[in-house]
Design an enzyme around this catalytic site. Structure first.
Site, PDB file in Angstrom:
ATOM      1  N   ASN A 150       0.937  -1.257   0.085  1.00  0.00           N
ATOM      2  CA  ASN A 150      -0.074   0.067  -0.064  1.00  0.00           C
ATOM      3  C   ASN A 150       0.691   1.223   0.009  1.00  0.00           C
ATOM      4  O   ASN A 150       0.741   2.384  -0.425  1.00  0.00           O
ATOM      5  CB  ASN A 150      -0.969   0.140   1.150  1.00  0.00           C
ATOM      6  CG  ASN A 150      -0.285  -0.200   2.501  1.00  0.00           C
ATOM      7  OD1 ASN A 150       0.842  -0.739   2.646  1.00  0.00           O
ATOM      8  ND2 ASN A 150      -1.101   0.437   3.440  1.00  0.00           N
ATOM      9  N   GLU A 248       4.264  -3.633  12.347  1.00  0.00           N
ATOM     10  CA  GLU A 248       3.123  -2.590  12.201  1.00  0.00           C
ATOM     11  C   GLU A 248       2.108  -3.544  11.520  1.00  0.00           C
ATOM     12  O   GLU A 248       2.393  -4.124  10.314  1.00  0.00           O
ATOM     13  CB  GLU A 248       3.559  -1.415  11.375  1.00  0.00           C
ATOM     14  CG  GLU A 248       4.510  -0.523  12.101  1.00  0.00           C
ATOM     15  CD  GLU A 248       4.078   0.054  13.487  1.00  0.00           C
ATOM     16  OE1 GLU A 248       2.830  -0.031  13.778  1.00  0.00           O
ATOM     17  OE2 GLU A 248       4.761   0.073  14.619  1.00  0.00           O
ATOM     18  N   CYS A 282      -3.030   1.996   6.739  1.00  0.00           N
ATOM     19  CA  CYS A 282      -2.860   1.354   8.011  1.00  0.00           C
ATOM     20  C   CYS A 282      -3.778   2.430   8.971  1.00  0.00           C
ATOM     21  O   CYS A 282      -4.237   2.463  10.038  1.00  0.00           O
ATOM     22  CB  CYS A 282      -1.858   0.935   8.554  1.00  0.00           C
ATOM     23  SG  CYS A 282      -0.627   2.091   8.348  1.00  0.00           S
ATOM     24  N   GLU A 460       8.646   2.900  15.341  1.00  0.00           N
ATOM     25  CA  GLU A 460       9.548   3.226  14.031  1.00  0.00           C
ATOM     26  C   GLU A 460       9.625   4.560  13.784  1.00  0.00           C
ATOM     27  O   GLU A 460       9.025   5.517  14.513  1.00  0.00           O
ATOM     28  CB  GLU A 460       8.786   2.763  12.826  1.00  0.00           C
ATOM     29  CG  GLU A 460       8.429   1.369  12.900  1.00  0.00           C
ATOM     30  CD  GLU A 460       8.042   0.741  11.185  1.00  0.00           C
ATOM     31  OE1 GLU A 460       9.037   0.309  10.686  1.00  0.00           O
ATOM     32  OE2 GLU A 460       6.803   0.450  11.142  1.00  0.00           O
TER      33      GLU A 460
HETATM   34  P1  NDP Z   1       0.239  -9.648   3.985  1.00  0.00           P
HETATM   35  O1  NDP Z   1       0.525  -9.434   5.711  1.00  0.00           O
HETATM   36  O2  NDP Z   1      -0.135 -10.962   3.536  1.00  0.00           O
HETATM   37  O3  NDP Z   1       1.606  -9.096   3.313  1.00  0.00           O
HETATM   38  C1  NDP Z   1       2.489  -8.085   3.902  1.00  0.00           C
HETATM   39  C2  NDP Z   1       3.896  -8.548   3.362  1.00  0.00           C
HETATM   40  O4  NDP Z   1       4.123  -9.839   4.008  1.00  0.00           O
HETATM   41  C3  NDP Z   1       4.137  -8.818   1.947  1.00  0.00           C
HETATM   42  O5  NDP Z   1       5.366  -8.436   1.519  1.00  0.00           O
HETATM   43  C4  NDP Z   1       3.878 -10.227   1.876  1.00  0.00           C
HETATM   44  O6  NDP Z   1       4.214 -10.654   0.814  1.00  0.00           O
HETATM   45  C5  NDP Z   1       4.604 -10.681   3.195  1.00  0.00           C
HETATM   46  N1  NDP Z   1       4.483 -12.029   3.581  1.00  0.00           N
HETATM   47  C6  NDP Z   1       2.946 -12.864   3.337  1.00  0.00           C
HETATM   48  N2  NDP Z   1       3.063 -13.971   3.951  1.00  0.00           N
HETATM   49  C7  NDP Z   1       4.359 -14.052   4.649  1.00  0.00           C
HETATM   50  C8  NDP Z   1       5.077 -14.849   5.400  1.00  0.00           C
HETATM   51  N3  NDP Z   1       4.406 -16.095   5.730  1.00  0.00           N
HETATM   52  N4  NDP Z   1       6.299 -14.717   5.676  1.00  0.00           N
HETATM   53  C9  NDP Z   1       7.149 -13.687   5.468  1.00  0.00           C
HETATM   54  N5  NDP Z   1       6.398 -12.781   4.930  1.00  0.00           N
HETATM   55  C10 NDP Z   1       5.230 -12.704   4.447  1.00  0.00           C
HETATM   56  O7  NDP Z   1      -0.777  -8.236   3.552  1.00  0.00           O
HETATM   57  P2  NDP Z   1      -1.503  -8.490   2.271  1.00  0.00           P
HETATM   58  O8  NDP Z   1      -0.401  -7.533   1.426  1.00  0.00           O
HETATM   59  O9  NDP Z   1      -1.893  -9.699   1.855  1.00  0.00           O
HETATM   60  O10 NDP Z   1      -2.902  -7.930   2.643  1.00  0.00           O
HETATM   61  C11 NDP Z   1      -3.807  -8.352   3.239  1.00  0.00           C
HETATM   62  C12 NDP Z   1      -4.384  -7.553   4.443  1.00  0.00           C
HETATM   63  O11 NDP Z   1      -3.527  -7.127   5.494  1.00  0.00           O
HETATM   64  C13 NDP Z   1      -5.020  -6.134   4.042  1.00  0.00           C
HETATM   65  O12 NDP Z   1      -6.426  -6.446   3.682  1.00  0.00           O
HETATM   66  C14 NDP Z   1      -5.043  -5.322   5.223  1.00  0.00           C
HETATM   67  O13 NDP Z   1      -6.095  -5.574   6.004  1.00  0.00           O
HETATM   68  C15 NDP Z   1      -3.770  -5.780   5.680  1.00  0.00           C
HETATM   69  N6  NDP Z   1      -2.528  -5.017   5.491  1.00  0.00           N
HETATM   70  C16 NDP Z   1      -2.294  -3.950   6.439  1.00  0.00           C
HETATM   71  C17 NDP Z   1      -1.273  -3.100   6.353  1.00  0.00           C
HETATM   72  C18 NDP Z   1      -0.899  -2.091   7.120  1.00  0.00           C
HETATM   73  O14 NDP Z   1      -0.187  -1.098   6.822  1.00  0.00           O
HETATM   74  N7  NDP Z   1      -1.397  -1.911   8.279  1.00  0.00           N
HETATM   75  C19 NDP Z   1      -0.268  -3.098   5.244  1.00  0.00           C
HETATM   76  C20 NDP Z   1      -0.834  -4.297   4.311  1.00  0.00           C
HETATM   77  C21 NDP Z   1      -1.777  -5.140   4.457  1.00  0.00           C
HETATM   78  P3  NDP Z   1       3.518 -10.980  -0.638  1.00  0.00           P
HETATM   79  O15 NDP Z   1       2.553  -9.879  -0.735  1.00  0.00           O
HETATM   80  O16 NDP Z   1       4.516 -11.057  -1.577  1.00  0.00           O
HETATM   81  O17 NDP Z   1       2.850 -12.443  -0.444  1.00  0.00           O
END
Ligand code: NDP
Length: 483
Positions: A150, A248, A282, A460
Site C-alpha cells: 500500500n 506494524e 493502516c 518506527e
Molecule cells: P500480508 O500481511 O499478507 O503481506 C505483507 C507482506 O508480508 C508482503 O510483503 C507479503 O508478501 C509478506 N508475507 C506474506 N506472508 C508471509 C510469510 N508467511 N512470511 C513472510 N512474509 C510474508 O498482507 P496483504 O498484502 O496480503 O494484505 C492483506 C491484508 O493485510 C489487507 O487487507 C490489510 O487488512 C492488511 N494490511 C495491512 C497493512 C498495514 O499497513 N496495516 C499493509 C498491508 C496489508 P506477498 O504480498 O508478496 O505475499
C-alpha cells in the site's frame, strides 16, 4: 517480450527460479513488467554476503555513510515525478499521492543521513570508585525488511534508511504486487558507495521466500508491516531463533466528530481519511463516531461528498480515487459490503464494482450508516474504501467507542473545545492521536506505531528507530592511577 527484472543477490543482479507478471490495476492491458522470483538458495548466498558487508559498512566513517543516505534521498526527491508515475501505475493510487510518496521516501533517507552524525552515547561514573561507564549503540547486524504494497516505496524507506544509518545490512522482501517500485529503489541504493552485498532485494511470494527469510538463523532482526495473521506467523518464526522483531499491522481507526466541530472541516477529514489511497492505509478513518446533535448534517454532506468523488485511472488528471490494488483485495472488499448489509448496516452509497473504459479493479467509495461498534465491519480491518458511521450521544460515549477495539494505531477528534481535545489526546488508547486533522498522514522525524494488535516491538521512525536497529553496549573502564 519484456525483459525480466532481476533480484539483487550478494551484490549482483541475478535471474530467479521463476518470474511473475505485474499488471496495472487501473488498466489490466498495461503490463508493468516481469519480475524474477528469488529462490531459497539465493537467499542463503545473499545472507552470507550481507554478514561480511555489514562489518565493512559499520566501519565506514560517519560522513561516508551520511553521503550515501543523502545521495539516495536526493535522487528519490529529484525523480519523484518519474518514480511516482511508476508507483501509481502498479499500485493504483492517484499520481499526486504516488509522487508525494516517493518524495516522502526521499525525506526518510535525508533525515537518517543527518542522523548518521547524531549517534551520541552516554557516559556515567560507576558506583565503584575510579571506574567510568560508556554506553553506546552498535548495529544489530543483518536486518530482514518485509514490506506491504500500500506504500511500496515509503514503508520500505522508513525501514531501510534507519537500518543503514545505524550500520546494518538489509535484505528486503517487498510485496509481490508492487515489485517495480522495489526494483527502482534497489537500483538507486545499489549504485551508491556501499560494500558489495550490503543491500539485497529478494522478490517472491511471502509464503515462499518471505517465510524462508524470517525462519533464517542468519537474520538478526525482522521488521514487518502487513496483516495481523502474517505478523503473528512471523513472530512465531522469529522466536525459534530469538530474532529481534518489530511489526506494524492492522488497525480500525476512529474519527470522533463532536457536536461543536466545524462541520465542513469534519466532513473533509472524514472523506480524505476514509477514501485516500482507496482506503488502503493502516491509518484510514474506517469508523466515524458522530455526536447525535451533528449526525444528520454531517451524514448528508459526507454521503454527497463520497458520491461526487471522481474514481478512475490513477494517472488520469483530476482522479481522486484510483482502483483497488488487486482482484483478491477487491473481492474481499465486496464481501465486506455484503457482510455489512447482512449485519443490518445501511449502505448509503457506493460499495459497488464500477465498470470503466479500462478493465481494472474499480469500486465506488462506500458509506455505512446506522452501524454499531460490535458489527464485524467495525471490528475487522477492511482495507477498503468503506467507512461506517456510529452515532453517539455524548463525548464520553464517543471516547469509549473509539477505544473499544483490539487495535490502537491512530484516532482523531474534530472539536472546537480545548477541554475535549485535551482530554481526548490524553485518553485515546492509540499510538497516534490527531486533533482537527485526518487520522492518516504522519511526519518522519517523530515516532510512529500503535497499541494492541496494531503494533509489536519498538516504535518506527524518528529517533525512536534506534531502539530497534541497534543493540546497546555498556563498557566499564578502569583508568588506573596516573604515575
Ligand atoms: P500480508 O500481511 O499478507 O503481506 C505483507 C507482506 O508480508 C508482503 O510483503 C507479503 O508478501 C509478506 N508475507 C506474506 N506472508 C508471509 C510469510 N508467511 N512470511 C513472510 N512474509 C510474508 O498482507 P496483504 O498484502 O496480503 O494484505 C492483506 C491484508 O493485510 C489487507 O487487507 C490489510 O487488512 C492488511 N494490511 C495491512 C497493512 C498495514 O499497513 N496495516 C499493509 C498491508 C496489508 P506477498 O504480498 O508478496 O505475499
Amino acid at each position: 517480450m519484456a525483459e525480466i527484472q532481476r533480484n539483487l543477490i550478494a551484490g549482483e543482479w541475478a535471474a530467479g527460479s521463476d518470474a511473475i507478471e505485474n499488471r496495472n490495476p487501473s488498466d489490466l492491458s498495461d503490463l508493468v513488467g516481469l519480475f524474477a522470483q528469488a529462490g531459497t538458495g539465493q537467499l542463503d548466498d545473499t545472507l552470507a554476503q550481507a554478514r561480511v558487508a555489514q562489518r565493512e559498512w559499520a566501519a565506514y566513517g560517519l560522513e561516508r555513510k551520511q553521503a550515501v543516505l543523502n545521495a539516495i534521498g536526493t535522487e528519490l526527491m529529484a525523480r519523484a515525478e518519474e518514480l511516482g508515475t511508476l508507483l501509481s501505475r502498479e499500485e493504483g493510487k492517484p499520481f499526486a499521492e504516488g509522487k508525494g510518496e516517493v518524495f516522502r521516501a526521499g525525506q526518510f533517507f535525508t533525515y537518517y543521513a543527518a542522523e548518521c552524525l547524531r549517534q551520541i552515547g552516554e557516559n556515567a561514573d560507576s558506583v565503584r570508585p575510579d571506574i567510568e561507564i560508556d554506553v553506546r549503540r552498535e548495529p544489530v547486524g543483518v536486518v530482514a525488511v518485509i514490506s506491504p504494497w500500500n506504500f511500496p516505496t515509503a514503508t520500505a524507506s522508513w525501514k531501510i534508511a534507519p537500518a543503514l544509518c545505524y550500520g546494518n545490512a538489509v535484505v528486503w522482501k517487498p510485496a509481490n504486487v508492487t515489485p517495480a517500485s522495489a526494483v527502482a529503489l534497489a537500483e538507486i541504493i545499489n549504485r551508491q558507495d556501499i560494500p558489495k552485498g550490503l543491500f539485497s532485494l529478494v522478490m517472491g511470494s511471502g509464503r515462499a521466500i518471505g517465510q524462508a527469510l524470517v525462519e533464517s538463523p542468519q537474520v538478526d532482526a525482522i521488521t514487518f508491516t502487513g496483516s495481523v495473521p502474517v505478523g503473528k506467523g512471523i513472530a512465531a518464526a522469529a522466536i525459534q531463533n530469538l530474532t529481534k522483531v518489530q511489526m506494524e499491522m492492522g488497525s480500525k481507526n476512529a474519527l470522533a466528530v463532536m457536536d461543536d466541530a466545524d462541520l465542513d472541516l469534519a466532513v473533509s477529514l472524514a472523506l480524505g481519511g476514509a477514501f485516500g489511497g482507496s482506503g488502503q492505509k493502516c491509518t484510514a478513518s474506517s469508523r466515524l463516531v458522530v455526536h447525535a446533535a451533528i449526525h444528520d448534517a454531517f451524514v448528508e454532506k459526507l454521503v454527497a461528498g463520497a458520491r461526487s468523488m471522481k474514481v478512475g485511472h490513477a494517472l488520469d488528471e483530476g482522479v481522486q480515487m484510483g482502483p483497488i490494488v488487486s482482484d483478491g483485495q477487491l473481492q474481499e472488499n465486496l464481501a465486506y459490503v455484503a457482510l455489512g448489509k447482512s449485519e443490518g448496516a445501511e449502505l448509503a452509497c457506493g460499495g459497488a464494482r464500477l465498470d470503466m473504459p479500462h478493465d481494472g479493479f474499480y469500486m465506488s467509495p462506500g458509506v455505512f450508516l446506522n452501524t454499531t461498534n460490535d458489527m464485524r465491519i467495525n471490528r475487522e480491518e477492511m482495507f477498503a474504501p468503506l467507512t461506517s458511521v456510529i452515532r453517539v450521544d455524548s463525548y464520553e460515549e464517543a471516547l469509549s467507542v473509539v477505544n473499544d477495539t483490539n487495535f490502537g494505531l491512530t484516532s482523531g477528534i474534530a472539536t472546537r473545545s480545548l477541554a475535549r481535545a485535551t482530554h481526548f489526546r490524553r485518553n485515546a488508547r492509540t499510538g497516534v492521536v490527531t486533533v482537527n486533522l485526518p487520522t492518516a498522514g504522519t511526519d518522519y522525524h517523530v515516532p510512529f506505531g500503535g497499541r494492541g494488535d496494531s503494533s509489536y516491538g519498538p516504535r518506527e521512525q524518528g529517533k525512536a528507530a534506534a531502539e530497534f536497529y541497534t543493540t546497546v553496549k555498556t563498557a566499564y573502564i578502569s583508568a588506573g592511577i596516573p604515575e
